[in-house]
Design an enzyme around this catalytic site. Structure first.
Site, PDB file in Angstrom:
ATOM      1  N   GLY A  93      -6.014  11.736  -6.899  1.00  0.00           N
ATOM      2  CA  GLY A  93      -7.418  12.097  -6.977  1.00  0.00           C
ATOM      3  C   GLY A  93      -8.359  10.948  -6.697  1.00  0.00           C
ATOM      4  O   GLY A  93      -9.578  11.142  -6.690  1.00  0.00           O
ATOM      5  N   ASP A 101       2.447   4.729  -5.533  1.00  0.00           N
ATOM      6  CA  ASP A 101       1.934   3.401  -5.157  1.00  0.00           C
ATOM      7  C   ASP A 101       1.480   2.670  -6.414  1.00  0.00           C
ATOM      8  O   ASP A 101       0.509   1.908  -6.415  1.00  0.00           O
ATOM      9  CB  ASP A 101       0.783   3.519  -4.147  1.00  0.00           C
ATOM     10  CG  ASP A 101       0.467   2.202  -3.439  1.00  0.00           C
ATOM     11  OD1 ASP A 101       1.270   1.261  -3.538  1.00  0.00           O
ATOM     12  OD2 ASP A 101      -0.607   2.104  -2.809  1.00  0.00           O
ATOM     13  N   HIS A 161       1.354   5.723   2.904  1.00  0.00           N
ATOM     14  CA  HIS A 161       0.130   6.251   2.278  1.00  0.00           C
ATOM     15  C   HIS A 161      -0.910   6.661   3.339  1.00  0.00           C
ATOM     16  O   HIS A 161      -1.908   5.993   3.558  1.00  0.00           O
ATOM     17  CB  HIS A 161      -0.464   5.325   1.225  1.00  0.00           C
ATOM     18  CG  HIS A 161      -0.537   3.865   1.525  1.00  0.00           C
ATOM     19  ND1 HIS A 161      -1.086   3.356   2.675  1.00  0.00           N
ATOM     20  CD2 HIS A 161      -0.156   2.796   0.787  1.00  0.00           C
ATOM     21  CE1 HIS A 161      -1.050   2.047   2.641  1.00  0.00           C
ATOM     22  NE2 HIS A 161      -0.475   1.680   1.507  1.00  0.00           N
ATOM     23  N   HIS A 202      -0.729   0.024   6.833  1.00  0.00           N
ATOM     24  CA  HIS A 202      -1.593  -1.167   6.864  1.00  0.00           C
ATOM     25  C   HIS A 202      -1.761  -1.603   8.316  1.00  0.00           C
ATOM     26  O   HIS A 202      -1.505  -2.743   8.689  1.00  0.00           O
ATOM     27  CB  HIS A 202      -1.009  -2.287   6.010  1.00  0.00           C
ATOM     28  CG  HIS A 202      -1.182  -2.039   4.542  1.00  0.00           C
ATOM     29  ND1 HIS A 202      -2.333  -2.388   3.867  1.00  0.00           N
ATOM     30  CD2 HIS A 202      -0.355  -1.451   3.640  1.00  0.00           C
ATOM     31  CE1 HIS A 202      -2.200  -2.030   2.596  1.00  0.00           C
ATOM     32  NE2 HIS A 202      -1.018  -1.466   2.430  1.00  0.00           N
ATOM     33  N   ALA A 229      -5.055  -4.276  -0.489  1.00  0.00           N
ATOM     34  CA  ALA A 229      -4.953  -5.214  -1.597  1.00  0.00           C
ATOM     35  C   ALA A 229      -3.943  -6.324  -1.328  1.00  0.00           C
ATOM     36  O   ALA A 229      -3.581  -7.058  -2.247  1.00  0.00           O
ATOM     37  CB  ALA A 229      -4.578  -4.467  -2.871  1.00  0.00           C
ATOM     38  N   GLY A 270      -3.581  -0.083  -5.107  1.00  0.00           N
ATOM     39  CA  GLY A 270      -2.517   0.692  -5.724  1.00  0.00           C
ATOM     40  C   GLY A 270      -3.077   1.665  -6.740  1.00  0.00           C
ATOM     41  O   GLY A 270      -4.291   1.866  -6.833  1.00  0.00           O
TER      42      GLY A 270
END
Length: 379
Positions: free
Chosen positions: A240, A265, A207, A186, A131, A301
Site C-alpha cells: 500500500g 522487500d 519490484h 534499479h 535506497a 524497502g
C-alpha cells in the site's frame, strides 16, 4: 508424521472445504479434499491452511539486516509470519564488503536458514539507485562476477542488474551459466533495452514500477517490456506504500497471478517499530511504518510481512478464486520463478511447509519441513 485437517485448505491450487494434509518427515505424503479416513492429529475447524509463503526479496526483519550477516534472526522473524522460504537480499556494497556479505549469506544458505542469496547490487544504475548507495554502484565486471560466484559456492539464486550498463549482456550469460536467475531492476533502461535483456534470458522484474522509469505512452520503458513478455515474472510490493492497490489489482488482472510474485522487500525495521536504521551504508528513518532514506522522500524497502501482503490481496472474506489467487501470488509463483519445484504448493512430494490462518487470515501456526515452527497462540 502429522495429519492436519482444516475447515479450508488450498490443495494444489484448489480450495477445499474442508481439506487435509498428511506429512511424513520433511515432505507431504498425501493431501486432499473432505475429511481424512483416519483421525487427524491436529484439527483447525475454522482455519485456512495454505502453503508456506515464499519471499524472494528480503533484506531483513525483526531488527536484523541480511547484509550485516544477521540472516538467521531475520529468517526466524519472517517465519513466524508464515514465510517458510526466503532469499537473503544483499544491497550494493564495495568489492571487499560485497564478498564478505556473500560469504556470510552462503553460510546461512548451507545451514538451511534461507534458500539462497538475492544479489540486488552493485550492478545497478545510479540514476535509479533508490535506497542503494550510488557511489558504490558499478558496471558488471567479469572478474568480479566470477569472484562473487566463487564466494557464494552455489548459494546465489537471483541477481538483479540494470541491463543498460556496459557488460550487461556478458553478465547475463555468465549468471545463467551458473544457474542464477537474472532480474531487471534499479534500471534506467529503455523499452528496447529491457526487451533485449529478456531475450538474453532475464526472467524477473524486480519490484515492478519501483526504481525504474514510469510507464509513458511514448517511452514505455522497462515496465511494459516486463509486463508484456510471458517469460517474465514481475515482483510487486503490495504494502500500500510502494504501489497503489489499484495498480496491484490491475497488474494481476492483466497478466494473471501466475506471473506476479508478491514480495516484502522488507528491511530490518519490519516488526521493530519506527526509528533509525541502516540499509547497507545508507541511513534510513522509519516513521509511521514507512522507511525512507534519511532526509529524503525516497522509500527504502518496506516494513511488511508476507501474511500482511496475503491479507492485502485476499481482502476480507475472500471467495475461492480470490483465495486461490492469493496463494499463487505468495507461494506458487515465486517458487516457480526461482526454479524451486518442491515448494509453493500443498501436494504429495512437496516440502511439508504450511501456514494456518484464522478466519481473518492472521497466522495461527507455521510448519516448515514437517516441523511446527509456531504452535497455535505462539505467533
Amino acid at each position: 508424521m502429522s495429519l492436519v485437517c482444516a475447515g479450508t485448505a488450498v490443495i494444489d491450487g484448489r480450495v477445499c472445504r474442508p481439506g487435509w494434509v498428511h506429512t511424513a518427515g520433511r515432505t507431504i505424503s498425501s493431501c486432499g479434499a473432505g475429511r481424512p479416513a483416519q483421525p487427524a492429529d491436529v484439527v483447525f475447524p475454522d482455519a485456512v491452511v495454505v502453503p508456506g509463503f515464499v519471499d524472494m526479496h528480503v533484506h531483513g526483519g525483526g531488527g536484523a539486516s541480511c547484509t550485516d550477516g544477521h540472516i538467521a534472526w531475520a529468517a526466524g522473524f519472517h517465519r513466524r509470519h508464515g514465510t517458510t522460504t526466503m532469499l537473503a537480499s544483499l544491497v550494493t556494497a564495495g568489492p571487499a564488503e560485497l564478498l564478505e556479505a556473500v560469504a556470510r549469506a552462503a553460510d546461512a544458505t548451507r545451514s538451511g536458514a534461507v534458500a539462497g542469496i538475492h544479489l540486488e547490487g552493485p550492478w545497478l544504475s545510479p540514476a535509479r539507485c533508490g535506497a542503494h548507495d550510488p557511489t558504490r554502484m558499478r558496471a558488471p565486471d567479469p572478474a568480479e562476477i566470477d569472484a562473487v560466484l566463487a564466494a557464494a559456492d552455489g548459494a546465489i539464486r537471483m541477481v538483479t542488474l540494470a541491463p543498460e550498463l556496459p557488460g550487461a549482456d556478458q553478465a547475463i550469460r555468465r549468471l545463467l551459466d551458473a544457474n542464477v536467475v537474472v532480474a531487471i531492476g534499479h534500471s534506467d533502461a529503455t523499452y528496447e533495452q529491457a526487451r533485449h535483456a529478456v531475450g538474453r534470458g532475464a526472467t524477473v522484474g524486480t519490484h515492478l514500477f519501483n526504481a525504474m522509469p514510469p510507464l509513458d505512452h511514448r517511452a514505455p520503458g522497462p515496465a511494459l517490456a516486463l509486463l508484456e513478455d510471458p517469460r517474465v515474472t514481475v515482483e510487486l510490493i503490495a504494502d500500500g506504500v510502494h504501489v497503489h492497490p489499484a495498480v496491484v489489482r490491475t497488474v494481476i488482472a492483466a497478466i494473471g497471478p501466475n506471473r506476479v510474485a508478491l514480495i516484502t522487500d522488507a528491511m530490518a525495521a519490519a516488526g521493530s517499530g519506527d526509528g533509525a536504521y541502516r540499509l547497507g551504508s545508507v541511513p534510513i528513518d522509519v516513521a509511521a511504518g514507512v522507511a525512507r532514506v534519511r532526509g529524503t522522500s525516497t522509500i527504502a524497502g518496506s516494513t511488511a510481512t508476507m501474511d500482511q501482503l496475503f491479507r492485502s490481496v485476499a481482502g476480507p472474506d475472500p471467495d475461492d478464486d480470490t483465495l486461490a489467487a492469493a496463494v499463487q501470488l505468495t507461494s506458487a509463483t515465486p517458487a516457480r520463478a526461482l526454479g524451486l519445484a518442491d515448494i509453493g504448493s500443498l501436494r504429495a512430494g512437496c516440502a511439508a511447509d504450511l501456514v494456518v490462518l484464522d478466519r481473518d487470515l492472521w497466522v495461527v501456526a507455521v510448519m516448515r519441513n514437517g516441523t511446527w515452527q509456531t504452535q497455535p497462540g505462539e505467533t
